[in-house]
Design an enzyme around this catalytic site. Structure first.
Site, mmCIF file in Angstrom:
data_model
loop_
_atom_site.group_PDB
_atom_site.id
_atom_site.type_symbol
_atom_site.label_atom_id
_atom_site.label_comp_id
_atom_site.label_asym_id
_atom_site.label_seq_id
_atom_site.Cartn_x
_atom_site.Cartn_y
_atom_site.Cartn_z
ATOM 1 N N CYS A 59 7.425 -0.290 11.091
ATOM 2 C CA CYS A 59 6.231 0.282 11.724
ATOM 3 C C CYS A 59 5.609 -0.691 12.706
ATOM 4 O O CYS A 59 5.412 -1.875 12.375
ATOM 5 C CB CYS A 59 5.213 0.655 10.651
ATOM 6 S SG CYS A 59 3.691 1.377 11.315
ATOM 7 N N CYS A 369 -1.455 5.806 -12.508
ATOM 8 C CA CYS A 369 -1.358 5.118 -11.220
ATOM 9 C C CYS A 369 -1.841 3.680 -11.339
ATOM 10 O O CYS A 369 -2.031 3.004 -10.326
ATOM 11 C CB CYS A 369 -2.155 5.869 -10.156
ATOM 12 S SG CYS A 369 -3.916 6.030 -10.534
#
Length: 411
Positions: A59, A369
């Site tokens: 990226c 999570c």
């Protein structure tokens, strides 16, 4: 004064760690760097000796954008590190288990983004993510972890943001979800103390949303415009998401977790699905046995009930709105339940897990999570006579320090 540092390992937040400790962002174990060190953190880092595990980040925003911390790491050691973070969290609670290989998730799959909006001095509006360890905004033009349809929508989303930047104190965040019927956008952070959006601005936002062909636009949960109900599928059910409602960030990660949850509940006679949201696990679980589903979010429970209406081929589902932090289901509430699935927020589910431990349930499947709070809650179950049979890490948040997991317990 600049110091020469050798990185010993990658820490839990994704930074390289040198003796001291000194936290050095965007580095890997074995690398040698030169950097300015202040208060245990390194800045202005120059890489002298790279790791053989280093690779070129895909990226163009990597290094400034705070969304990703580990794009520079090759896949195999990166996934092994994620599994190690789970093992370490469990070990701090004195827990051992079968730790399955981390489930990798490909790039260009994320369907949810939280995009921050700001207006620059020249009037231009930018969307982006926070910089690393900063409140500064990094404008983005692409995002390699996101579904290409979200990237393609960025120009339209900037126009939406421009319509709600009505007050200098507003700091809007666009919570964008790609659904089967289009983009669902819920905006938070709009200044309200001065009266909120003016009527003209509201109309402009609605016109912009219609021109952008959004499925729905809402302001902190208040629907401003809806051309189509934003729908997703859970098992065989089609569910309309409530504004701002929770949804797993990546469909592939959700599928991996559902698969492992279903594997854990085989043979169940009656299941409780706690912190159920709009039914991510509820509907697949109802293919196994009757389900009692509970969550504090009334909008999610309403969406679940609507999705269940008229759906054939599943066991009965009872859905209740209940704050499981303040009013966890008790052993009396769980009477007749032999299997419990829980998927709490990052804070974990200690109060509810204590009640599960005191119940007659013989199987528990935890989805988390946050390995740290999962390990804390797992300790409660193990102390009550459960065995943590296996844990599977899932790399839902690609190239970040976050890791999801599914763990199965048997009494």
């Amino acid at each position: 004064m600049r110091e020469r540092l050798t990185i010993s390992h990658v820490g839990a937040q994704g930074d390289g760690v040198a003796p001291g400790p000194v936290f050095v962002p965007l580095t890997l174990a074995g690398e040698v760097v030169e950097a300015e060190v202040r208060d245990g953190r390194a800045g202005d880092v120059t890489l002298l000796t790279p790791s053989p595990e280093r690779r070129a980040a895909p990226c163009p925003h990597f290094g400034t954008c705070g969304g990703c911390a580990l794009q520079h790491w090759q896949s195999e050691p990166y996934l092994a590190w994620k599994g190690e973070q789970v093992r370490l969290a469990l070990g701090r609670q004195g827990l051992e288990t079968e730790l399955r290989p981390t489930v990798g998730i490909p790039p260009a799959t994320r369907r949810r983004l939280a995009l921050h909006a700001r207006r620059l001095g020249d009037g231009a509006v930018v969307l982006g993510f926070k910089a690393r360890k900063s409140w500064s905004l990094v404008p983005i033009e692409t995002c390699v972890v996101s579904d290409p349809r979200l990237v393609e929508a960025l120009p339209r989303l900037r126009r939406i943001a421009s319509a709600v930047l009505d007050h200098p104190k507003s700091a809007p965040t666009l919570h964008v979800t790609l659904t089967e019927t289009g983009l669902d956008v819920d905006i938070t952070g709009v200044e309200r103390r001065s009266g909120g959006l003016s009527g003209d601005r509201r109309m402009e936002a609605i016109r912009t949303a219609e021109a952008a062909d959004l499925a729905r636009l809402s302001l902190a949960g208040e629907v401003l415009a809806m051309r189509r109900a934003p729908r997703v599928r859970f098992g065989g059910a089609e569910v309309t998401l409530p504004p701002g409602g929770f949804l797993q960030a990546v469909p592939e990660a959700e599928a991996a977790m559902v698969e492992r949850v279903l594997d854990g509940v085989k043979g169940a006679k009656r299941i409780a699905d706690l912190f159920c949201g709009a039914g991510t696990f509820t509907f697949p679980l109802a293919s196994v046995a009757p389900v009692l589903a509970a969550d504090a979010a009334e909008g999610g429970i309403a969406a679940l009930k609507a999705g269940r209406a008229g759906l054939k081929g599943l066991s009965p589902i009872e859905a209740v709105a209940r704050d499981l932090f303040r009013r966890p289901l008790t052993p009396h509430d769980l009477k007749g339940i032999d299997t419990v699935v829980f998927d709490p927020p990052r804070a974990g589910a200690q109060a509810q897990v204590e009640q599960i431990a005191a119940s007659k349930a013989t199987t528990v499947v935890g989805v988390s999570c946050n390995p740290v709070t999962f390990a804390r809650d797992a300790r409660v179950l193990v102390d009550a006579g459960f065995k943590l049979e296996k844990v599977t890490p899932v790399d839902q948040f690609l190239w970040s320090a976050h890791v999801e997991l599914v763990g199965t317990f048997r009494r």
